[in-house]
Design a protein around this motif. Structure first.
Motif: not given
Ligand SMILES: Nc1ncnc2c1ncn2[C@@H]1O[C@H](COP(=O)(O)OP(=O)(O)OP(=O)(O)O)[C@@H](O)[C@H]1O
Ligand SMILES: [Mg+2]
Length: 393
Positions: A56, A178-179
């Protein structure tokens, strides 16, 4: 020492005082930005790695780099079972807002916002005929573009139009996800197709992702050409030099030093994992009476750091698992710290492998384990096996 001056920053997505050991990735992304801006064919980047390794933070740094070049940027965090349509719309809205003040033709921006609004309103989850999404877009939704309801078509049209606005300004747009392993399968496929289309037209819009180590296999299961769309950068624990720099440089700013044996002990404890480096560094600083921070200070502070990790880093994740999932993970931990065969876990639990599939699948969905390769699974959280073995069962 004075906790107020403590520079270390353990925490999800917390910007570290020194981003150590990531020069290669930063350089690669610099090249990506430069090439895309010049209309050169370029693959985008996807960062993968274990929990707490700094994905991140790296993604946020990439975002700053793009902003520094006056690109439009937006970011989403994918969630399982949530379509990316609305989040992508909101992120591109942000990106365009960054570009709008510099654009000479306000009607081009309005035109795009009309398409964006139509795209967002096609969300099947929203009640028919209503617009729950109130993105602050004043212009009326346009019709006939990016609003077919087929995400692949709509994303492609939206990306092409967004890229067009950026082209007017000779910059680009970067969309950060992200993710990314949590993007629903149908949406992954649409996203790859849209990126593929865009890469053929040379439009200056890139999708930059971050996710767990199995993200490349999620992407290639969806579209076989995904390997040619993305450059995968697997980030891992820091080597000794980088881990030392992550501790030394921020301390030096505050006129604090470490003795060499303190650094030895810190590396042994943190094992180079960025989250652990920050966690041990932070407690050692707080408990050390003065500079330099010594081996004794590290020894005294280690139990407290471990306690904080047990609660904040490991415990918070362990708590997300059901009793059956916990049994599964305990069995994995007993076998060892390397990726383990699912068949072996079943053996250890005295169960049929098929009866354990639900537990395994939901652990994967919760992001606690991942399939390292066919038939093998591993923890996404570094040192999780050690943590589990220390837990009372
Ligand atoms: N290169 C680095 N040098 C020093 N510290 C770092 C570095 N990268 C990350 N950190 C620190 O590590 C911690 C975890 O970073 P981050 O949240 O980015 O990890 P992550 O990979 O996104 O984890 P997760 O998978 O849980 O989302 C933060 O406290 C951050 O300050
Ligand atoms: Mg993260």
């Amino acid at each position: 020492m004075d906790p107020v001056r403590n520079p270390y920053a353990p925490g999800a997505g917390q910007r570290p005082p020194e981003l150590a050991g990531r020069d290669r990735e930063l350089q690669q992304f610099e090249v990506v930005l430069e090439r895309v801006a010049r209309g050169r064919p370029e693959r985008s980047m996807v960062v993968t790695g274990l929990r707490g390794v700094g994905k991140t933070v790296l993604l946020n740094t990439f975002k700053s780099m793009a902003m520094q070049r006056l690109w439009g940027t937006g970011k989403i965090e994918a969630r399982p079972d949530q379509s990316i349509r609305r989040p992508v719309a909101a992120a591109l809205h942000m990106a365009i807002r960054e570009l709008a003040p510099r654009h000479r033709a306000p009607e081009r921006i309005e035109e795009f916002l009309g398409v964006l609004k139509a795209f967002a309103m096609r969300d099947p989850a929203a009640a028919k005929g209503t617009s729950h999404w109130s993105p602050g877009i004043e212009v009326p939704a346009s019709r006939g573009r990016a609003d077919s309801g087929d995400l692949e078509i709509d994303l492609t049209e939206l990306f092409v139009d967004a890229a067009g606005v950026a082209t007017d300004l000779a910059v680009g747009i970067a969309l950060f996800i992200d993710e990314m392993q949590d993007v629903p399968a149908a949406d992954v496929s649409a996203l790859c197709a849209a990126c593929h289309e865009l890469s053929q037209t040379g439009g200056p819009l890139i999708v930059v992702g971050a996710g767990l180590p199995h993200l490349p296999s999620v992407l290639s299961a969806s579209k076989s050409y995904s390997e040619r769309l993305f450059r995968y950068a697997r980030i891992d624990k820091l080597d000794r030099d980088a881990a030392d720099l992550a501790l030394i440089l921020p301390a030096r700013e505050e006129d604090v030093e470490f003795t060499p044996d303190a650094l030895d002990a810190l590396y042994e404890a943190a094992d180079g994992y960025p989250y652990f480096v920050q966690a041990y560094g932070k407690v050692a600083w707080d408990l050390a009476p003065r500079s330099p921070i010594t081996l004794d200070d590290v020894k005294v502070s280690a139990p407290e750091a471990e306690e904080e990790l047990a609660v904040g880093f490991f415990g918070s994740r362990y708590e997300r698992a059901t009793p059956a999932e916990r049994d599964y993970m305990h069995a994995m931990a007993q076998i060892g710290d390397e990726p383990v065969a699912t068949a072996e876990v079943a053996d250890a639990l005295g169960r049929k492998p098929s009866s354990l599939s639900p537990a395994r699948d939901s652990l994967i969905k919760k992001g606690l384990i991942y399939s390292a390769e066919r038939g093998l699974i591993a923890f996404t959280v570094p040192h999780f096996g050690k943590f589990l073995r220390a837990q009372p069962v």
